[in-house]
Enzyme design. Structure first.
Site, PDB file in Angstrom:
ATOM      1  N   ASP A  90      -7.670 -10.888  -1.629  1.00  0.00           N
ATOM      2  CA  ASP A  90      -7.955 -11.584  -0.373  1.00  0.00           C
ATOM      3  C   ASP A  90      -8.797 -12.827  -0.621  1.00  0.00           C
ATOM      4  O   ASP A  90      -8.599 -13.867   0.026  1.00  0.00           O
ATOM      5  CB  ASP A  90      -8.690 -10.656   0.597  1.00  0.00           C
ATOM      6  CG  ASP A  90      -7.909  -9.394   0.891  1.00  0.00           C
ATOM      7  OD1 ASP A  90      -6.666  -9.454   0.901  1.00  0.00           O
ATOM      8  OD2 ASP A  90      -8.542  -8.339   1.107  1.00  0.00           O
TER       9      ASP A  90
ATOM     10  N   ARG B 140       0.852  -1.186   0.000  1.00  0.00           N
ATOM     11  CA  ARG B 140       0.000   0.000   0.000  1.00  0.00           C
ATOM     12  C   ARG B 140       0.890   1.238   0.000  1.00  0.00           C
ATOM     13  O   ARG B 140       1.509   1.572   1.018  1.00  0.00           O
ATOM     14  CB  ARG B 140      -0.925   0.011   1.219  1.00  0.00           C
ATOM     15  CG  ARG B 140      -1.916  -1.138   1.276  1.00  0.00           C
ATOM     16  CD  ARG B 140      -2.978  -0.989   0.190  1.00  0.00           C
ATOM     17  NE  ARG B 140      -4.011  -2.010   0.295  1.00  0.00           N
ATOM     18  CZ  ARG B 140      -4.010  -3.160  -0.360  1.00  0.00           C
ATOM     19  NH1 ARG B 140      -2.974  -3.448  -1.170  1.00  0.00           N
ATOM     20  NH2 ARG B 140      -4.987  -4.023  -0.229  1.00  0.00           N
TER      21      ARG B 140
END
Length: 311
Positions: free
Chosen positions: A253, A167
């Site tokens: 995910d 990120r």
């Protein structure tokens, strides 16, 4: 015995179907890479536990309630009186672009400690420990906690998986490289997108370097090009399934949860990758981080032609 323990920050999420500056209706839910994986494993029939800290506030209660409703063990969730529950906002400046805004600096999730992480590991005795590159980016405390818990897991013969999940708004690639390379000696399975491998190694052949460095399997994703599993026995590829993409948030995910489910079921690398790509495909067909994650009974549905009515 717990099948999987994962640690990290879960936030309250707000979503709007247009630019947020225009106001209008917003959808309230929760979001967090690690808890998404825990929900995915739970829906696929496994015992998953999540460790994290939230504020002693209504957003924190929403997170606890949602995870419990999805069958995730929240025994080691900590409510903080000193810090708030972080939140994340998603809006759409264009129909196929999602913009993310974080409001998490100084949140309860960033106060996770090594002591409580190791205590949860020892108490839950999981078969797998899953961590991401998001948690160590939140604070010095969470970075230390991530390193401590993966080391303790490895010493206890608990298999560890790491999803790089870089990120840029949380830290630089250089800082991520420093922290995540410290974890690699304790990691069994590495998940990375094809543009994240350079964070883990400077080698000209990064996958080979990771396998030679101790990782048993390196799983690389490349969006619409599909995914690859690399082991000492060779490389396996699976293409992305042909589905209509509504929202790509959470697809990684979902992929990880499917792959780890296959690992827990002792499936072959080929079938682990099949389950992973199927789970990822389910996730992108609806809006939300975790809402469209499949159950075990759902896994065969994508074999039907799109538009099929099951009567």
């Amino acid at each position: 015995m717990t099948d999987l323990l994962t640690i990290g920050e879960t936030m309250v999420s707000l979503r709007t179907a247009r630019p947020m500056r225009l106001g209008g209706d917003a959808h309230l839910s929760i979001a967090g890479s690690e808890s998404n994986v825990a929900i995915g494993l739970s829906r696929l029939g496994h015992q998953a536990a999540w460790l994290g800290a939230v504020g002693n506030d209504e957003p924190g209660r929403l997170i606890q309630r949602t995870l419990r409703a999805e069958g995730v063990d929240t025994e080691w969730l900590r409510f903080s009186d000193e810090s708030f529950t972080g939140f994340i906002a998603f809006d759409q400046p264009s129909h196929d672009i999602t913009r993310v805004s974080y409001h998490r600096r100084g949140s309860a999730g960033s106060t996770l400690t090594s002591a409580e992480s190791i205590a949860a590991l020892e108490a839950s005795a999981p078969r797998l420990l899953h961590v991401t590159g998001i948690t160590p980016a939140l604070s010095d405390s969470t970075r230390a906690a991530t390193l401590a818990v993966v080391r303790a897991a490895a010493e206890s013969a608990v298999r560890v998986s790491l999803d790089v999940n870089y990120r840029a708004r949380l830290w630089s690639r250089a800082d991520a490289a420093t922290a995540l390379r410290d974890l690699l000696p304790f990691v069994h399975t590495v998940f990375a997108s094809d543009d994240e491998l350079d964070i883990l190694t400077d080698a000209a052949e990064p996958v080979r370097a990771l396998l030679d460095g101790g990782s048993t399997e390196v799983v690389v994703t490349a969006g619409g090009k599909g995914a690859w599993t690399h082991t000492a026995d060779g490389t396996i590829h699976r293409p992305a399934l042909p589905v209509t993409v509504v929202d790509s948030i959470g697809a990684g995910d979902a992929f990880v949860s499917g792959y780890l489910s296959g690992t827990l079921d002792d499936l072959s690398p080929e079938h682990r990758l099949d389950r992973a790509t199927t789970s990822g495909a389910f996730c992108v067909t609806a809006t939300g981080d975790w809402e469209s994650l499949p159950t075990r009974d759902d896994l065969s549905l994508l074999s039907h032609t799109q538009g099929t009515a099951l009567r």
